[in-house]
Design a protein around this motif. Structure first.
Motif, PDB file in Angstrom:
ATOM      1  N   ASP A  26       0.806  -1.216   0.000  1.00 47.23           N
ATOM      2  CA  ASP A  26       0.000   0.000   0.000  1.00 47.23           C
ATOM      3  C   ASP A  26       0.844   1.273   0.000  1.00 47.23           C
ATOM      4  O   ASP A  26       0.517   2.246  -0.683  1.00 47.23           O
ATOM      5  N   ASP A  27       1.926   1.286   0.777  1.00 49.75           N
ATOM      6  CA  ASP A  27       2.725   2.506   0.921  1.00 49.75           C
ATOM      7  C   ASP A  27       4.103   2.397   0.280  1.00 49.75           C
ATOM      8  O   ASP A  27       4.984   3.226   0.549  1.00 49.75           O
ATOM      9  N   LEU A  28       4.306   1.387  -0.561  1.00 48.36           N
ATOM     10  CA  LEU A  28       5.616   1.190  -1.176  1.00 48.36           C
ATOM     11  C   LEU A  28       5.673   1.835  -2.556  1.00 48.36           C
ATOM     12  O   LEU A  28       4.806   1.589  -3.403  1.00 48.36           O
ATOM     13  N   ALA A  29       6.693   2.639  -2.785  1.00 47.27           N
ATOM     14  CA  ALA A  29       6.882   3.275  -4.088  1.00 47.27           C
ATOM     15  C   ALA A  29       7.457   2.271  -5.084  1.00 47.27           C
ATOM     16  O   ALA A  29       8.156   1.325  -4.709  1.00 47.27           O
ATOM     17  N   VAL A  30       7.171   2.500  -6.358  1.00 43.83           N
ATOM     18  CA  VAL A  30       7.718   1.644  -7.408  1.00 43.83           C
ATOM     19  C   VAL A  30       9.240   1.644  -7.361  1.00 43.83           C
ATOM     20  O   VAL A  30       9.883   0.598  -7.561  1.00 43.83           O
ATOM     21  N   ALA A  31       9.843   2.785  -7.075  1.00 46.84           N
ATOM     22  CA  ALA A  31      11.303   2.848  -7.011  1.00 46.84           C
ATOM     23  C   ALA A  31      11.848   1.909  -5.949  1.00 46.84           C
ATOM     24  O   ALA A  31      12.854   1.210  -6.166  1.00 46.84           O
ATOM     25  N   SER A  32      11.197   1.854  -4.789  1.00 44.51           N
ATOM     26  CA  SER A  32      11.649   0.963  -3.713  1.00 44.51           C
ATOM     27  C   SER A  32      11.470  -0.498  -4.109  1.00 44.51           C
ATOM     28  O   SER A  32      12.335  -1.341  -3.843  1.00 44.51           O
ATOM     29  N   VAL A  33      10.344  -0.815  -4.726  1.00 48.32           N
ATOM     30  CA  VAL A  33      10.080  -2.178  -5.169  1.00 48.32           C
ATOM     31  C   VAL A  33      11.103  -2.599  -6.222  1.00 48.32           C
ATOM     32  O   VAL A  33      11.652  -3.719  -6.186  1.00 48.32           O
ATOM     33  N   HIS A  34      11.373  -1.713  -7.152  1.00 51.92           N
ATOM     34  CA  HIS A  34      12.359  -1.976  -8.210  1.00 51.92           C
ATOM     35  C   HIS A  34      13.735  -2.260  -7.616  1.00 51.92           C
ATOM     36  O   HIS A  34      14.423  -3.211  -8.009  1.00 51.92           O
ATOM     37  N   GLU A  35      14.153  -1.441  -6.649  1.00 53.33           N
ATOM     38  CA  GLU A  35      15.444  -1.645  -5.993  1.00 53.33           C
ATOM     39  C   GLU A  35      15.465  -2.964  -5.230  1.00 53.33           C
ATOM     40  O   GLU A  35      16.470  -3.684  -5.229  1.00 53.33           O
ATOM     41  N   ALA A  36      14.361  -3.298  -4.573  1.00 47.97           N
ATOM     42  CA  ALA A  36      14.297  -4.532  -3.788  1.00 47.97           C
ATOM     43  C   ALA A  36      14.378  -5.773  -4.665  1.00 47.97           C
ATOM     44  O   ALA A  36      14.735  -6.856  -4.178  1.00 47.97           O
ATOM     45  N   MET A  37      14.060  -5.645  -5.940  1.00 50.69           N
ATOM     46  CA  MET A  37      14.156  -6.776  -6.873  1.00 50.69           C
ATOM     47  C   MET A  37      15.474  -6.781  -7.624  1.00 50.69           C
ATOM     48  O   MET A  37      15.612  -7.461  -8.647  1.00 50.69           O
ATOM     49  N   GLY A  38      16.460  -6.002  -7.164  1.00 51.47           N
ATOM     50  CA  GLY A  38      17.733  -5.953  -7.871  1.00 51.47           C
ATOM     51  C   GLY A  38      17.666  -5.155  -9.150  1.00 51.47           C
ATOM     52  O   GLY A  38      18.365  -5.457 -10.121  1.00 51.47           O
ATOM     53  N   GLN A  39      16.813  -4.117  -9.153  1.00 53.14           N
ATOM     54  CA  GLN A  39      16.636  -3.223 -10.298  1.00 53.14           C
ATOM     55  C   GLN A  39      16.160  -3.980 -11.539  1.00 53.14           C
ATOM     56  O   GLN A  39      16.628  -3.745 -12.648  1.00 53.14           O
ATOM     57  N   ARG A  40      15.205  -4.863 -11.341  1.00 52.50           N
ATOM     58  CA  ARG A  40      14.636  -5.630 -12.457  1.00 52.50           C
ATOM     59  C   ARG A  40      13.136  -5.376 -12.566  1.00 52.50           C
ATOM     60  O   ARG A  40      12.526  -4.761 -11.714  1.00 52.50           O
ATOM     61  N   ASN A  41      12.555  -5.877 -13.651  1.00 53.70           N
ATOM     62  CA  ASN A  41      11.107  -6.017 -13.816  1.00 53.70           C
ATOM     63  C   ASN A  41      10.344  -4.698 -13.901  1.00 53.70           C
ATOM     64  O   ASN A  41       9.223  -4.593 -13.420  1.00 53.70           O
ATOM     65  N   LEU A  42      10.929  -3.705 -14.565  1.00 57.41           N
ATOM     66  CA  LEU A  42      10.192  -2.480 -14.871  1.00 57.41           C
ATOM     67  C   LEU A  42       9.542  -2.601 -16.238  1.00 57.41           C
ATOM     68  O   LEU A  42      10.128  -3.141 -17.177  1.00 57.41           O
ATOM     69  N   VAL A  43       8.329  -2.057 -16.368  1.00 61.23           N
ATOM     70  CA  VAL A  43       7.689  -1.922 -17.675  1.00 61.23           C
ATOM     71  C   VAL A  43       8.212  -0.624 -18.282  1.00 61.23           C
ATOM     72  O   VAL A  43       7.903   0.467 -17.808  1.00 61.23           O
ATOM     73  N   ARG A  44       9.009  -0.743 -19.311  1.00 62.97           N
ATOM     74  CA  ARG A  44       9.695   0.416 -19.876  1.00 62.97           C
ATOM     75  C   ARG A  44       8.790   1.190 -20.842  1.00 62.97           C
ATOM     76  O   ARG A  44       8.013   0.610 -21.589  1.00 62.97           O
ATOM     77  N   GLY A  45       8.906   2.496 -20.807  1.00 63.11           N
ATOM     78  CA  GLY A  45       8.285   3.341 -21.822  1.00 63.11           C
ATOM     79  C   GLY A  45       6.910   3.883 -21.479  1.00 63.11           C
ATOM     80  O   GLY A  45       6.440   4.811 -22.136  1.00 63.11           O
ATOM     81  N   VAL A  46       6.239   3.322 -20.474  1.00 69.26           N
ATOM     82  CA  VAL A  46       4.886   3.789 -20.172  1.00 69.26           C
ATOM     83  C   VAL A  46       4.930   4.911 -19.136  1.00 69.26           C
ATOM     84  O   VAL A  46       5.868   5.015 -18.348  1.00 69.26           O
ATOM     85  N   ARG A  47       3.899   5.737 -19.148  1.00 68.82           N
ATOM     86  CA  ARG A  47       3.785   6.829 -18.177  1.00 68.82           C
ATOM     87  C   ARG A  47       2.329   6.961 -17.760  1.00 68.82           C
ATOM     88  O   ARG A  47       1.415   6.546 -18.490  1.00 68.82           O
ATOM     89  N   PRO A  48       2.074   7.539 -16.584  1.00 70.32           N
ATOM     90  CA  PRO A  48       0.684   7.672 -16.131  1.00 70.32           C
ATOM     91  C   PRO A  48      -0.064   8.729 -16.933  1.00 70.32           C
ATOM     92  O   PRO A  48       0.447   9.824 -17.148  1.00 70.32           O
TER      93      PRO A  48
END
Length: 249
Positions: A26-48
């Protein structure tokens, strides 16, 4: 084992993360999640496309053939509350609009948590008015056909990220991360621990005037990789001892 299914196959079931795991994000930013996964698994190119929105939920996927979004609409028959619809084309990113105002209205009415599309959207003013959380490549008025059925709730690659039905999608103003379902609890714990370190250790020291260079101990990495500070202007400094020999002078 990979199984190939006939075009037009839409699966109506997918694994679901537990409510406890979902709440952990609920309170976790995508940046923190990305770092916690070893900087993997981002969907590239999309924006809100709906500013200020955020989404956390189960991935349900739609894979269409280029020029059609028929399976996207088929998946809206299957998706439900808390789901995040992830759409892409068999041939990768598309430059036509596969999402519009009516799709946002429909997804919001069905209780979806959000959508991530490797394509474009249109009716941007209405999308912003509805406020449905949507991440896309951009905006265009170009239409998309609805004559060729693809697949629903099968593994896809969206923006370079591998997404399986049931994986966890975390999306905010920075972007979109995909968390494998089997890793979701561990990643949440690691991301929360990282945030705690930031807020209790790093941020207070930076606010007191310490540099990130010092707090992060990059002062150790810098010279280890050949970095140095020279007390001179760039065009007045002489070579370091031994530099002439290294350069063949």
């Amino acid at each position: 084992m990979t199984r190939l299914h006939p075009r037009g196959t839409v699966f109506t079931r997918a694994p679901r993360p537990s409510d406890e795991v979902l709440r952990a994000y609920d309170d976790l930013a995508v940046a923190s999640v990305h770092e916690a996964m070893g900087q993997r698994n981002l969907v590239r190119g999309v924006r809100p496309l709906a500013p200020g929105t955020r989404a956390v939920g189960r991935a349900v996927t739609a894979l269409d053939l280029s020029g059609s979004n028929l399976s996207l609409h088929a998946m809206l028959e299957v998706a439900g509350p808390g789901d995040v619809l992830v759409w892409t084309s068999q041939h990768g990113p598309v430059d036509s609009a596969v999402w519009g105002a009516n799709v946002s209205e429909s997804a919001a009415a069905r209780g979806l948590a959000g959508a991530v599309i490797e394509g474009h959207a249109r009716d941007i003013a209405d999308i912003e008015r509805v406020g449905f959380p949507l991440w896309a490549l951009g905006v265009t008025p170009a239409a998309t056909g609805k004559t060729r059925a693809g697949w629903g709730n099968v593994p896809v690659v969206c923006g370079g990220a591998y997404v399986r039905p049931g994986d966890l999608i975390v999306a905010d103003g920075d972007g979109v991360a995909v968390v494998p379902l089997e890793d979701a609890a561990r990643v949440a714990d690691a991301a929360a621990a990282r945030d705690l370190r930031e807020t209790t250790t790093l941020t207070p020291r930076v606010r007191e005037g310490e540099s990130l260079f010092a707090v992060r101990d990059w002062a150790g990495n810098f010279p280890a990789d050949g970095g140095r500070f020279v007390d001179a202007e760039w065009d007045q400094a002489g070579p370091e001892p031994g530099e002439e020999k290294r350069n063949g002078a």
